[in-house]
Scaffold this motif. Structure first.
Motif, PDB file in Angstrom:
ATOM      1  N   GLN A 536      28.988   0.582   4.776  1.00  0.00           N
ATOM      2  CA  GLN A 536      28.254  -0.742   5.102  1.00  0.00           C
ATOM      3  C   GLN A 536      28.912  -1.884   5.830  1.00  0.00           C
ATOM      4  OE1 GLN A 536      25.681  -2.101   1.908  1.00  0.00           O
ATOM      5  NE2 GLN A 536      24.323  -0.416   1.853  1.00  0.00           N
ATOM      6  N   ILE A 537      30.221  -2.124   5.184  1.00  0.00           N
ATOM      7  CA  ILE A 537      30.886  -3.544   5.759  1.00  0.00           C
ATOM      8  C   ILE A 537      32.129  -3.092   6.595  1.00  0.00           C
ATOM      9  CG2 ILE A 537      32.014  -5.440   4.680  1.00  0.00           C
ATOM     10  CD1 ILE A 537      29.294  -5.144   3.791  1.00  0.00           C
ATOM     11  N   VAL A 551      27.550  -6.022   8.726  1.00  0.00           N
ATOM     12  CA  VAL A 551      26.918  -5.358   7.778  1.00  0.00           C
ATOM     13  C   VAL A 551      25.899  -4.345   8.336  1.00  0.00           C
ATOM     14  CG1 VAL A 551      25.901  -5.460   5.307  1.00  0.00           C
ATOM     15  CG2 VAL A 551      27.191  -7.490   6.232  1.00  0.00           C
ATOM     16  N   ALA A 564      26.711  -8.258  -0.237  1.00  0.00           N
ATOM     17  CA  ALA A 564      27.639  -7.424   0.752  1.00  0.00           C
ATOM     18  C   ALA A 564      28.812  -8.370   1.202  1.00  0.00           C
ATOM     19  CB  ALA A 564      26.948  -7.648   2.211  1.00  0.00           C
TER      20      ALA A 564
END
Length: 635
Positions: A536-537, A551, A564
């Motif tokens: 995701q990051i 993100v 996040a």
């Protein structure tokens, strides 16, 4: 950033894992099959006593039974259960997931626009179907009271509205507490369907011969016009087929297939054939063939059971409306709305107050306007068949582009399914004047809103991009000694990771300071339902205390920016929650003549934009850490 690669389930193991197949199949009964499972309440009645009634003769009854059976086999069993459910998006199904799959390898802008248009129309028709399902299901169940005691006819509408109000009012509490009851209740319901059917088939066992498709073909050949018009009622036996695909992500493909072939399909066929046997013996039973299957002493318990089953069916449709709305928000087809989570354990259990009360008002208006399930039957079907057509077209693109099927093979499959879908759609189109206009008007309204929002957001991005300043030279220009830096961390959300956020420029203009640490955060929603946390990051450290963070979420992921940012520690970037402030832009939009959108759509978009939910709430940002900075933008 490169998008995550999509996959289909041809070679994947469904989430129903080993040993849990039975419990998941039971749970699927309560969620997936409520809609199609309550169709026996009104389908046969609509065929023989609806807007275009089929005369009750032995040949016609046998022909209709054969049509119903083979429609269930071809459309539900073969098309949806055996074929469409293989086209999953990382385990998720539904029209939005299928649209994302269809877009996967399409790069031509016109083709992409056409696919997205089809997806929006399909989603809009889903809402039209979602309004009618609770109305016709609950109303047809409560109408059993007038079969038991004709004097109760005056109470049918008030009781129906009371049940619907209770159902929608309960949504804010979530279904976690009673969800465990859904499966067992539907087991009892389908068992009752099968038992009632068997008892009546034993009185007229000749109806079993209708399993032969020649009865359907002979009926259509002998009376082509009557046969064609009858499809408008026959399709009501298929309502809910789309739910098998849409709810696949909750249970997996195999539990849904097991429940269908092992329990649901046999129970439905037995009940429809039982109703056919009853009509052969007593044509007068067409007043309400389902309830006339039962002996007098069983009518009140059957009404209670049917009402419970229709409430469960309606619950599934309402939950589906919540789910598809959140997907539409995250994919950029709908403005932000308030989303409440009703379960601490199940992230998919959500409640959208605005959608809930809008649906309730529309459903009550339908009940009061049409006043009977027979009248509502005329409105039902067109939205369902429209969605079926769109699903077939999108599935063709998937098997052609992703599965690598040849043109002949994919085209032949498309032709078979499409001819059937279009026949059902055409038969229902004739009912537009009799009530079929409602789901079309409702769906068209939803389409206008969704397409306006999508187009308006694109126009807004273009306007903001045209005024944007590139990030790298800006960072170079704010080196040591050039501007006052204050302690703490400032997080700026930006749609473009390479441009300076408008909120940052306004903060600099008005406050004439920058924080020691500045993070430019861009949120992207991929066309997959879920992105693993490990993927995701993407974060990088720039010069002069700046960080660029991207993100990536799936369209069913929960968006949580503070969480996040915590995971940025793996990139060597640590955020202290108590010294981090979030700066959000709040744009005031001004309409403009001769823009890319017509003026009325500009004003509609501006109204939607003004009433959109808070970005802080949408991204789970603590409200006491948020600073909003306004700006005006001319569209």
């Amino acid at each position: 950033m490169q998008q995550t690669v999509l996959s289909t389930s041809e070679h994947e193991t469904p989430p129903a894992a080993h040993g849990r197949l039975g419990p998941l199949a039971l749970a699927a009964l309560g969620i997936v099959y409520g809609d199609i499972g309550t169709s026996p309440l009104y389908a046969m009645k609509e065929v023989f006593a609806g807007v275009h009634p089929v005369p009750i003769t032995p040949d016609n009854v046998m022909g209709i039974l054969s049509l119903v059976f083979w429609s269930l086999v071809i459309v539900v069993s073969i098309k949806y259960v055996a074929f469409i459910m293989r086209a999953d998006n990382r385990g998720e199904g539904g029209i939005m997931a299928l649209m994302a799959l269809a877009l996967r390898k399409v790069h031509d802008s016109h083709q992409r626009t056409g696919i997205m248009l089809a997806g929006i129309v399909g989603a809009a028709l889903f809402y039209g179907d979602g309004v009618i399902t609770p109305a016709i299901s609950v109303l047809s169940a409560v109408e059993g009271l007038e079969v038991a005691t004709p004097a109760l006819k005056a109470y049918v509408l008030p009781i129906t509205i009371g049940v619907l109000i209770a159902l929608f009012s309960f949504q804010r509490k979530g279904t976690a507490g009673i969800g465990a009851l859904f499966g067992p209740v539907m087991v009892v319901w389908f068992g009752a369907l099968a038992l009632l059917g068997i008892v009546n088939i034993m009185d007229e066992p000749s109806v079993i011969r209708a399993l032969n498709p020649m009865y359907a073909l002979a009926f259509m050949a002998a009376k082509p016009l009557v046969g064609f018009l009858s499809l408008g009622g026959v399709v009501l036996a298929l309502t809910g087929a789309e739910a098998l695909y849409a709810d696949m992500g909750h249970f997996g493909r195999k539990p849904i297939q097991l429940a269908w072939f092992g329990f649901v399909l046999p129970a439905l066929v037995l009940n429809y054939f039982g109703q056919g046997a009853l009509l052969l013996e007593d044509p007068g039973a067409i007043q309400n063939p389902f309830y006339h299957l039962a002996p007098d002493w069983a009518l009140y318990p059957l009404v209670a059971l049917a009402t419970a089953a229709t409430v469960i069916a309606s619950q599934a449709v309402i939950s589906g409306a919540f789910s598809i709305t959140r997907q539409a928000m995250q994919l950029g087809y709908a403005p932000r709305m308030e989303v409440q989570h009703t379960s601490e354990r199940e992230i998919g259990q959500i409640y959208l107050p605005g959608i809930n009360w809008s649906l309730l008002l529309a459903v009550i208006a339908l009940v009061l306007g049409f006043r009977s399930s027979t009248n509502l039957g005329a409105a039902y079907g067109i939205a369902v068949t429209g969605t079926m057509v769109i699903t077939t077209l999108l599935a063709f693109i998937v098997v052609r582009n992703l599965w690598g099927w040849g043109l002949l093979k994919s085209g032949l499959l498309l032709a078979i399914f499409l001819v059937i879908d279009l026949a059902f759609f055409a038969a229902n189109a004739i009912k537009i004047e009799d009530g079929g206009w409602f789901p079309l008007v409702f769906g068209f309204g939803v389409y206008i809103l969704m397409s306006t929002w999508k187009r308006g957001r694109r126009l807004l991005r273009e306007r903001m991009a045209s005024e944007a300043i590139a990030l790298p030279p800006f960072i170079e220009g704010v080196g040591p000694g050039t501007i006052l830096r204050v302690p703490g961390t400032a997080v700026f959300l930006s749609g473009n990771p390479d441009a300076v956020p408008h909120a940052l420029l306004h903060n600099l203009k008005h406050n004439m300071v920058l924080h020691e640490r500045v993070a430019v955060v861009t949120v992207r929603v991929e066309d997959v339902p879920h992105v693993p946390e490990a993927e995701q990051i993407a974060a990088e450290t720039l010069e002069n205390g700046f960080f660029r963070i991207i993100v990536n979420y799936g369209f069913k992921d929960e968006m949580d920016i503070p969480k996040a940012l915590e995971r940025c520690a793996s990139f060597g970037i640590v955020f202290d929650a108590m010294s981090t402030s979030y700066f959000l832009g709040r744009e005031t939009l001004i309409p403009k003549l001769n823009s890319d959108m017509s003026l009325w759509r500009e004003k509609l978009f501006i109204g939607m934009f003004r009433n959109a939910g808070s970005a802080a709430s949408f991204f789970n940002i603590p409200p006491n850490r948020v600073v909003e900075l306004g700006t005006q933008i001319v569209l």
